[in-house]
Design a protein around this motif. Structure first.
Motif, PDB file in Angstrom:
ATOM      1  N   ALA A  92      43.735 -51.536  37.526  1.00 14.24           N
ATOM      2  CA  ALA A  92      44.592 -51.892  36.389  1.00 14.24           C
ATOM      3  C   ALA A  92      44.048 -51.387  35.064  1.00 14.24           C
ATOM      4  CB  ALA A  92      44.834 -53.394  36.333  1.00 14.24           C
ATOM      5  N   ALA A  93      43.387 -50.232  35.089  1.00 14.85           N
ATOM      6  CA  ALA A  93      42.919 -49.593  33.867  1.00 14.85           C
ATOM      7  C   ALA A  93      43.728 -48.313  33.680  1.00 14.85           C
ATOM      8  CB  ALA A  93      41.426 -49.302  33.954  1.00 14.85           C
ATOM      9  N   GLU A  94      45.000 -48.500  33.331  1.00 17.65           N
ATOM     10  CA  GLU A  94      45.920 -47.374  33.272  1.00 17.65           C
ATOM     11  C   GLU A  94      45.527 -46.359  32.208  1.00 17.65           C
ATOM     12  OE1 GLU A  94      47.036 -50.553  33.025  1.00 17.65           O
ATOM     13  OE2 GLU A  94      48.014 -50.854  34.961  1.00 17.65           O
ATOM     14  N   LEU A  95      45.074 -46.831  31.046  1.00 18.07           N
ATOM     15  CA  LEU A  95      44.708 -45.909  29.976  1.00 18.07           C
ATOM     16  C   LEU A  95      43.539 -45.028  30.400  1.00 18.07           C
ATOM     17  CD1 LEU A  95      45.086 -44.979  27.041  1.00 18.07           C
ATOM     18  CD2 LEU A  95      43.330 -46.638  26.424  1.00 18.07           C
ATOM     19  N   VAL A  96      42.536 -45.626  31.019  1.00 17.02           N
ATOM     20  CA  VAL A  96      41.383 -44.842  31.470  1.00 17.02           C
ATOM     21  C   VAL A  96      41.805 -43.849  32.546  1.00 17.02           C
ATOM     22  CG1 VAL A  96      39.079 -44.995  32.468  1.00 17.02           C
ATOM     23  CG2 VAL A  96      39.843 -46.739  30.891  1.00 17.02           C
ATOM     24  N   ALA A  97      42.734 -44.239  33.409  1.00 15.63           N
ATOM     25  CA  ALA A  97      43.215 -43.328  34.450  1.00 15.63           C
ATOM     26  C   ALA A  97      43.923 -42.124  33.846  1.00 15.63           C
ATOM     27  CB  ALA A  97      44.155 -44.070  35.400  1.00 15.63           C
ATOM     28  N   TRP A  98      44.768 -42.346  32.864  1.00 12.14           N
ATOM     29  CA  TRP A  98      45.487 -41.221  32.263  1.00 12.14           C
ATOM     30  C   TRP A  98      44.564 -40.366  31.407  1.00 12.14           C
ATOM     31  CZ3 TRP A  98      49.026 -40.126  35.181  1.00 12.14           C
ATOM     32  CH2 TRP A  98      49.863 -41.068  35.733  1.00 12.14           C
ATOM     33  N   VAL A  99      43.584 -40.972  30.776  1.00  6.88           N
ATOM     34  CA  VAL A  99      42.583 -40.178  30.044  1.00  6.88           C
ATOM     35  C   VAL A  99      41.796 -39.320  31.027  1.00  6.88           C
ATOM     36  CG1 VAL A  99      40.443 -40.363  28.718  1.00  6.88           C
ATOM     37  CG2 VAL A  99      42.429 -41.688  28.045  1.00  6.88           C
ATOM     38  N   GLN A 100      41.465 -39.897  32.180  1.00  7.37           N
ATOM     39  CA  GLN A 100      40.765 -39.141  33.226  1.00  7.37           C
ATOM     40  C   GLN A 100      41.587 -37.925  33.641  1.00  7.37           C
ATOM     41  OE1 GLN A 100      37.831 -39.890  34.887  1.00  7.37           O
ATOM     42  NE2 GLN A 100      37.998 -38.547  36.639  1.00  7.37           N
ATOM     43  N   VAL A 101      42.871 -38.121  33.855  1.00 10.99           N
ATOM     44  CA  VAL A 101      43.727 -37.011  34.287  1.00 10.99           C
ATOM     45  C   VAL A 101      43.889 -35.989  33.163  1.00 10.99           C
ATOM     46  CG1 VAL A 101      46.085 -36.407  34.952  1.00 10.99           C
ATOM     47  CG2 VAL A 101      44.949 -38.345  36.031  1.00 10.99           C
ATOM     48  N   LEU A 102      44.167 -36.444  31.953  1.00  7.11           N
ATOM     49  CA  LEU A 102      44.429 -35.518  30.857  1.00  7.11           C
ATOM     50  C   LEU A 102      43.189 -34.764  30.411  1.00  7.11           C
ATOM     51  CD1 LEU A 102      46.856 -37.633  28.664  1.00  7.11           C
ATOM     52  CD2 LEU A 102      47.407 -35.634  30.041  1.00  7.11           C
ATOM     53  N   ILE A 103      42.079 -35.480  30.247  1.00  8.06           N
ATOM     54  CA  ILE A 103      40.876 -34.847  29.707  1.00  8.06           C
ATOM     55  C   ILE A 103      40.117 -34.094  30.784  1.00  8.06           C
ATOM     56  CG2 ILE A 103      38.685 -35.233  28.534  1.00  8.06           C
ATOM     57  CD1 ILE A 103      41.083 -35.727  26.763  1.00  8.06           C
ATOM     58  N   TYR A 104      39.761 -34.763  31.854  1.00  9.62           N
ATOM     59  CA  TYR A 104      38.899 -34.130  32.851  1.00  9.62           C
ATOM     60  C   TYR A 104      39.664 -33.170  33.747  1.00  9.62           C
ATOM     61  CZ  TYR A 104      35.171 -37.124  31.347  1.00  9.62           C
ATOM     62  OH  TYR A 104      34.224 -37.729  30.597  1.00  9.62           O
ATOM     63  N   VAL A 105      40.737 -33.633  34.353  1.00 11.48           N
ATOM     64  CA  VAL A 105      41.475 -32.761  35.262  1.00 11.48           C
ATOM     65  C   VAL A 105      42.247 -31.708  34.476  1.00 11.48           C
ATOM     66  CG1 VAL A 105      43.260 -32.676  37.028  1.00 11.48           C
ATOM     67  CG2 VAL A 105      41.628 -34.548  37.021  1.00 11.48           C
ATOM     68  N   GLY A 106      42.911 -32.136  33.413  1.00  8.75           N
ATOM     69  CA  GLY A 106      43.775 -31.218  32.691  1.00  8.75           C
ATOM     70  C   GLY A 106      43.068 -30.278  31.749  1.00  8.75           C
ATOM     71  N   GLY A 116      35.821 -25.802  41.994  1.00  9.09           N
ATOM     72  CA  GLY A 116      36.633 -26.331  40.905  1.00  9.09           C
ATOM     73  C   GLY A 116      37.850 -27.090  41.400  1.00  9.09           C
ATOM     74  N   LEU A 117      38.479 -26.591  42.458  1.00  6.79           N
ATOM     75  CA  LEU A 117      39.650 -27.279  43.003  1.00  6.79           C
ATOM     76  C   LEU A 117      39.253 -28.580  43.710  1.00  6.79           C
ATOM     77  CD1 LEU A 117      41.652 -24.198  44.273  1.00  6.79           C
ATOM     78  CD2 LEU A 117      42.007 -25.524  42.186  1.00  6.79           C
ATOM     79  N   TYR A 118      38.112 -28.581  44.399  1.00  6.27           N
ATOM     80  CA  TYR A 118      37.625 -29.827  44.990  1.00  6.27           C
ATOM     81  C   TYR A 118      37.278 -30.842  43.895  1.00  6.27           C
ATOM     82  CZ  TYR A 118      37.199 -27.453  49.502  1.00  6.27           C
ATOM     83  OH  TYR A 118      37.454 -26.775  50.647  1.00  6.27           O
ATOM     84  N   LEU A 119      36.806 -30.343  42.746  1.00  6.00           N
ATOM     85  CA  LEU A 119      36.517 -31.240  41.628  1.00  6.00           C
ATOM     86  C   LEU A 119      37.796 -31.881  41.107  1.00  6.00           C
ATOM     87  CD1 LEU A 119      34.311 -32.319  39.739  1.00  6.00           C
ATOM     88  CD2 LEU A 119      34.722 -30.346  38.276  1.00  6.00           C
ATOM     89  N   VAL A 120      38.894 -31.138  41.111  1.00  9.49           N
ATOM     90  CA  VAL A 120      40.192 -31.710  40.721  1.00  9.49           C
ATOM     91  C   VAL A 120      40.556 -32.861  41.657  1.00  9.49           C
ATOM     92  CG1 VAL A 120      42.668 -31.231  40.615  1.00  9.49           C
ATOM     93  CG2 VAL A 120      41.053 -29.643  39.599  1.00  9.49           C
ATOM     94  N   VAL A 121      40.365 -32.672  42.966  1.00  5.49           N
ATOM     95  CA  VAL A 121      40.680 -33.725  43.933  1.00  5.49           C
ATOM     96  C   VAL A 121      39.790 -34.944  43.701  1.00  5.49           C
ATOM     97  CG1 VAL A 121      40.676 -34.321  46.388  1.00  5.49           C
ATOM     98  CG2 VAL A 121      41.539 -32.106  45.645  1.00  5.49           C
ATOM     99  N   CYS A 122      38.513 -34.711  43.474  1.00  7.35           N
ATOM    100  CA  CYS A 122      37.570 -35.824  43.243  1.00  7.35           C
ATOM    101  C   CYS A 122      37.949 -36.613  41.986  1.00  7.35           C
ATOM    102  CB  CYS A 122      36.154 -35.268  43.131  1.00  7.35           C
ATOM    103  SG  CYS A 122      34.892 -36.517  42.858  1.00  7.35           S
ATOM    104  N   LEU A 123      38.217 -35.908  40.898  1.00  7.88           N
ATOM    105  CA  LEU A 123      38.576 -36.590  39.657  1.00  7.88           C
ATOM    106  C   LEU A 123      39.935 -37.266  39.761  1.00  7.88           C
ATOM    107  CD1 LEU A 123      37.285 -33.956  37.091  1.00  7.88           C
ATOM    108  CD2 LEU A 123      36.214 -36.111  37.731  1.00  7.88           C
ATOM    109  N   GLY A 124      40.861 -36.693  40.532  1.00  7.16           N
ATOM    110  CA  GLY A 124      42.147 -37.344  40.763  1.00  7.16           C
ATOM    111  C   GLY A 124      41.993 -38.630  41.554  1.00  7.16           C
ATOM    112  N   ALA A 125      41.104 -38.622  42.541  1.00  2.59           N
ATOM    113  CA  ALA A 125      40.849 -39.848  43.305  1.00  2.59           C
ATOM    114  C   ALA A 125      40.224 -40.920  42.408  1.00  2.59           C
ATOM    115  CB  ALA A 125      39.940 -39.555  44.491  1.00  2.59           C
ATOM    116  N   LEU A 126      39.354 -40.517  41.512  1.00  4.02           N
ATOM    117  CA  LEU A 126      38.787 -41.495  40.571  1.00  4.02           C
ATOM    118  C   LEU A 126      39.858 -42.066  39.647  1.00  4.02           C
ATOM    119  CD1 LEU A 126      35.377 -39.918  39.561  1.00  4.02           C
ATOM    120  CD2 LEU A 126      35.786 -41.942  40.938  1.00  4.02           C
TER     121      LEU A 126
END
Length: 190
Positions: A50-64, A32-42
């Motif tokens: 330059a897809a800031e919205l998708v990046a923050w959605v990735q962090v909030l939804i998937y990582v968070g 699970g922690l390695y998955l956090v690193v992988c999703l953070g790198a994505l």
């Protein structure tokens, strides 16, 4: 090669390495922690593109949310979090299939684009995305919310063996007032 290209390659290497560690580790919490690193790198890749919205959605939804939900579900259900011998299988079939699929997709992409420059469409805005999510897709969005909530409540109920159990009667009598099986009226054993 520009600085953005170098950053994309570095973030891609981190994502692939962490993804490989997710599927090869024997510890569920570490996966699970390695998955956090992988999703953070994505998310970093999305920021470089330059897809800031998708990046923050990735962090909030998937990582968070998703990874935290996964880790809480593991901890609440008291699943074994260490190395498990019953899950120890040979890894060469999975490596062969994954490597073959990766090489096939690489060959397909190289053949399809032949290293040509592709013009990108005009980028969308957060306003247009919000209109789509909360007008067109609001019902599936809410159904998914209820499904995730019910899964979390179910995990809590399964992890608590005392929920749903009747309290012990301190007098030693059953619900109908008679003696419990194996005891006489005085409370002693026969």
């Amino acid at each position: 090669m520009t600085g953005a290209d170098v950053l994309l390659l570095a973030l891609g290497a981190v994502a692939v390495g962490a993804g490989a560690l997710v599927v090869t580790t024997r510890h569920l919490v570490r996966a699970g922690l390695y998955l956090v690193v992988c999703l953070g790198a994505l998310a970093g890749v999305y920021l470089v593109l330059a897809a800031e919205l998708v990046a923050w959605v990735q962090v909030l939804i998937y990582v968070g949310a998703v990874v935290v939900l996964l880790l809480f579900a593991v901890m609440l259900t008291r699943a074994p979090i260490g190395a498990s011998d019953d899950l120890d299988r040979p890894g060469w079939p999975a490596a062969l299939i994954g490597g073959g699929a990766g090489l096939g997709l690489t060959a397909l992409l190289v053949d399809a684009y032949r290293w040509t420059r592709v013009d990108l469409p005009t980028p969308g805005t957060a306003e247009r995305l919000g209109e789509q999510v909360f007008r067109t897709w609001v019902l599936p969005f809410e159904v998914l919310s209820v499904l995730l909530l019910s899964a979390l409540v179910g995990a809590v109920v399964l992890s608590r063996p005392d929920i749903g159990r009747r309290p012990a009667d301190p007098t030693g009598r059953g619900a109908e007032g008679g003696a419990v099986a194996g005891q006489d009226r005085a409370g002693g054993c026969p």
